[in-house]
Design a protein around this motif. Structure first.
Motif, PDB file in Angstrom:
ATOM      1  N   SER A 161       0.980  -0.709   0.310  1.00  0.00           N
ATOM      2  CA  SER A 161      -0.009   0.066  -0.177  1.00  0.00           C
ATOM      3  C   SER A 161       0.958   1.208  -0.361  1.00  0.00           C
ATOM      4  O   SER A 161       1.337   1.459   0.980  1.00  0.00           O
ATOM      5  CB  SER A 161      -1.018   0.027   1.471  1.00  0.00           C
ATOM      6  OG  SER A 161      -1.355  -1.484   1.563  1.00  0.00           O
ATOM      7  N   GLY A 162       1.146   1.903  -1.054  1.00  0.00           N
ATOM      8  CA  GLY A 162       1.915   2.876  -1.487  1.00  0.00           C
ATOM      9  C   GLY A 162       1.253   4.607  -1.731  1.00  0.00           C
ATOM     10  O   GLY A 162      -0.541   4.679  -2.250  1.00  0.00           O
ATOM     11  N   PHE A 163       1.240   5.113  -2.322  1.00  0.00           N
ATOM     12  CA  PHE A 163       0.957   6.537  -2.813  1.00  0.00           C
ATOM     13  C   PHE A 163       0.554   6.297  -4.184  1.00  0.00           C
ATOM     14  O   PHE A 163      -0.316   6.753  -4.611  1.00  0.00           O
ATOM     15  CB  PHE A 163       1.595   7.800  -2.910  1.00  0.00           C
ATOM     16  CG  PHE A 163       2.384   8.564  -2.048  1.00  0.00           C
ATOM     17  CD1 PHE A 163       0.965   9.436  -0.528  1.00  0.00           C
ATOM     18  CD2 PHE A 163       3.247   8.223  -1.425  1.00  0.00           C
ATOM     19  CE1 PHE A 163       1.245  10.260  -0.205  1.00  0.00           C
ATOM     20  CE2 PHE A 163       3.373   9.024   0.325  1.00  0.00           C
ATOM     21  CZ  PHE A 163       2.580   9.721   0.803  1.00  0.00           C
ATOM     22  N   GLN A 164       1.010   5.304  -5.045  1.00  0.00           N
ATOM     23  CA  GLN A 164       0.588   4.830  -5.789  1.00  0.00           C
ATOM     24  C   GLN A 164      -0.653   4.092  -6.016  1.00  0.00           C
ATOM     25  O   GLN A 164      -1.310   4.124  -7.387  1.00  0.00           O
ATOM     26  CB  GLN A 164       1.705   4.241  -6.588  1.00  0.00           C
ATOM     27  CG  GLN A 164       2.216   2.688  -6.006  1.00  0.00           C
ATOM     28  CD  GLN A 164       2.851   2.124  -5.457  1.00  0.00           C
ATOM     29  OE1 GLN A 164       2.928   3.583  -4.143  1.00  0.00           O
ATOM     30  NE2 GLN A 164       3.287   1.005  -4.653  1.00  0.00           N
ATOM     31  N   ASN A 165      -1.353   3.428  -5.209  1.00  0.00           N
ATOM     32  CA  ASN A 165      -2.197   2.794  -5.054  1.00  0.00           C
ATOM     33  C   ASN A 165      -3.693   3.840  -4.206  1.00  0.00           C
ATOM     34  O   ASN A 165      -4.748   3.011  -3.609  1.00  0.00           O
ATOM     35  CB  ASN A 165      -2.541   1.276  -5.392  1.00  0.00           C
ATOM     36  CG  ASN A 165      -1.696   1.306  -4.166  1.00  0.00           C
ATOM     37  OD1 ASN A 165      -1.395   1.714  -3.026  1.00  0.00           O
ATOM     38  ND2 ASN A 165      -1.181  -0.750  -3.294  1.00  0.00           N
ATOM     39  N   GLY A 166      -3.106   4.608  -3.522  1.00  0.00           N
ATOM     40  CA  GLY A 166      -3.787   5.670  -3.057  1.00  0.00           C
ATOM     41  C   GLY A 166      -4.167   4.379  -1.465  1.00  0.00           C
ATOM     42  O   GLY A 166      -4.774   4.644  -0.710  1.00  0.00           O
TER      43      GLY A 166
END
Lengths: 408, 408
Positions: A161-166
């Motif tokens: 879970s990171g910025f790329q998948n919100g």
């Protein structure tokens, strides 16, 4: 010879909060005059609201009188609590959950830790990364993983879970059997949309998988467009178990009451592929290894659903959400990127290239503010810190002033 | 595909108390005017004593005020409760038990059910027969047995308790690794002597075995010559864990508080034969899957150790012991043989050739008195019923008058 469960030896020794406590102690010893503000552990600070205290006291008095005394209660919990939960948290929102699908317990952590016992030792477990450590540790103890290497246990499926998948992972390509999802998320504060949850329910139905949905922070959702329960998703009654708690929304971290919803349609399979309902399995586990929640505590929890209790507990969550807004505003000013802090009491802040512990130490040493290093929640948390909105208004404001001075 | 723990399927379906409840319901439907007296389930009937209610209420009020509110407590329990337990239940009786060897929980059933998780799946488990079903069922769930045949699970060591050994079995010839002992015994009411317990401790030391000592009924021991704890036996600190509860001695069945004592010397081994301490393993389990007992409940339990609390809880046990005396006197008059009922709230009566359910049905139908069929506690219980002293004086007297008419 009595032999130990050797899987315990795989658990990583330095438990996050122990190491945090050690560093705080060290700082206190070298800085005896510092006034430390703790925005680390997710523990509530406001007292129990009046409507709840009043019901709690009444029930204690009942226990002291011969004609109202209660001995063993039903292991699954009293109907006076299960009925309003079913009605107010589910049925009035259009979800088909019955009172006998609800199991009252003394903590969501306990239930979410114990529920894996119902399943085979060699199922494939998937967790978000970063992750609430209890999901992982209880599966390590049960022997469902290999040893840990570089912050990840062999054999687990990690959903980054990171910025790329919100901070809301999609279902993986490979098959997973038991999937832990937590929204509003601890530690990132992210909340999944209907569409995102629907993809998970669809995945679980296609793969005959089971979703363990941890909704301990649901009281902080204020956006009407966001789902407050996995059971808002069509078909979830067959593939999901939901965990909720009175800890955060009603200030029960020290009072202890929670509940788990297991719809009677939830299905698992034996090795011959025969379908079995999960509800009777948990019922058997619950009545064999548990003896019900304290009667006065259940009365206190039921008061959450009274008119006054509903209003007063909403005010508690509102208070912490305003703290979260102040923290977000502070981070905006500094220019630190983050997620969470709306519909959630947690703000997940990015250190801008610093590692978690570096950022933690910096805030402790320069601002006397305690946060939680993201790396403690798994490899996916490195480079982040979790800031908790559970504190007094005054402390939160002061903490943000100090952080701005230190990082600004 | 999510697969179930198939060991659950081995559990015998008709749980004792469910079948008892079914027969009571049937009797009530056919005899709507009968006034049934229940001497079946071991649940207390007297209210919480005043000193305990008062401390409980004070703590609830603390939870409602900002400056005294408490969030998460220590998972192991507050020192204000662990210290008096160590001092009053152990140290003042010459036993070397420290406050940090005590773990507060919400029930002895939970702890005694969960503790087996710390050990390997293929250890040899020994239980008394008759036996409190939780010891057996939790090991069945964990996969330590084969299927059940004629009331016994394959792979368990059963230690028969009958008139010939005074309902206190000696250690077996073969090696057992994990041994469940319960004194004062549920269901038979027997109490082991120092000499008998010493033989068990000696056995455990010779075989590197571990004794799980369930002392939930210790408050009923009035004979000064009988041991009140396994830790009165020299060497037990290395080989025994003790479970105690506030349920029966302080009327906490509906309030929920208990504790487990794990001395820091208790040792288990890995498959290479290396020794490991059990205390840190339980501490890890306890802090991962449990979040402490409700703060007001812990304050209520601590009041048991106040001057008034000590006196008032002793009066509770005295009251039930007088009930037990009346039951024994009644059985003496009828000429039914029995054990227990001194130093114990349970009387274990022999049906004189009738099987358990026959005797149960007879007392239900002819005397409207509910007992517990001994067969529900295992094969060794057949031919017996358990009569519980937990009821009002009036009901116990009336029950014995009716039983005398029926069997006399």
């Amino acid at each position: 010879m009595i032999r130990i469960n050797e899987h315990y030896a795989k658990l990583q020794a330095g438990y996050l909060f122990v190491e945090v406590a050690r560093r705080i102690r060290e700082y206190e010893e070298t800085h005896p005059d510092a006034s430390i503000i703790k925005l680390g552990i997710g523990d509530v600070t406001l007292p129990l609201p009046p409507a709840i205290v009043s019901a709690f006291e009444d029930a204690v008095r009942e226990m002291g009188a011969a004609d109202t005394f209660r001995g063993y209660g039903p292991e699954q919990g009293y109907e006076f609590l299960r009925k309003p939960i079913a009605e107010r948290d589910y049925r009035s929102h259009g979800m088909d959950i019955a009172a006998d699908e609800i199991f009252i317990s003394d903590g969501a952590k306990n239930d979410v830790g114990n529920v894996q016992e119902l399943f085979a030792p060699d199922i494939q477990v998937a967790v978000q990364d970063p992750v609430y450590p209890v999901y992982v540790d209880t599966n390590v103890m049960a022997g469902r993983t290999g040893p840990a290497r570089e912050g990840r246990y062999e054999g687990l499926t990690y959903l980054h879970s990171g910025f790329q998948n919100g901070f809301v992972p999609d279902p993986p390509e490979e098959a997973a059997d038991l999937i832990y999802l937590c929204f509003p998320n601890n530690p990132t504060g992210s909340v999944a949309t209907h569409e995102q949850l629907a993809r998970w329910v669809d995945y679980a139905r296609r793969n005959k998988a089971l979703i363990l949905f941890d909704a301990a922070y649901v009281a902080f959702i204020r956006d009407e467009g966001l789902p407050r329960s996995i059971f808002e998703i069509e078909g979830a009654r067959e593939v999901a178990i939901e965990f909720r708690s009175f800890s955060k929304d009603a200030g029960f971290t020290g009072t202890r009451c929670a509940f788990t919803v297991i719809p009677k349609d939830v299905t698992a399979y034996d090795s011959a592929g025969m379908a079995h309902k999960v509800h009777p399995l948990w019922n058997r586990r619950h009545s064999t290894k548990f003896n019900g929640v304290s009667y006065p505590v259940q009365r206190a929890a039921a008061a959450v659903y009274s008119e006054a209790g509903t209003r007063e507990t909403r005010e508690l969550a509102d208070f912490y959400l305003e703290n979260a807004r102040i923290i977000r505003e502070g981070l905006d000013t500094i220019g630190l990127s983050y997620t969470g802090g709306t519909n959630s009491p947690y703000i997940w802040a990015h250190g801008g290239g610093r590692d978690s512990w570096e950022l933690f130490d910096m805030l402790l040493n320069e601002a006397s503010v305690v946060t939680t290093p993201g790396a403690g929640f798994g490899r996916g948390g490195d480079g982040f810190i979790r800031i908790s909105a559970f504190n007094s208004r005054e402390n939160v404001e002061e903490a943000m002033t100090r952080i701005a001075k230190s990082l600004g």
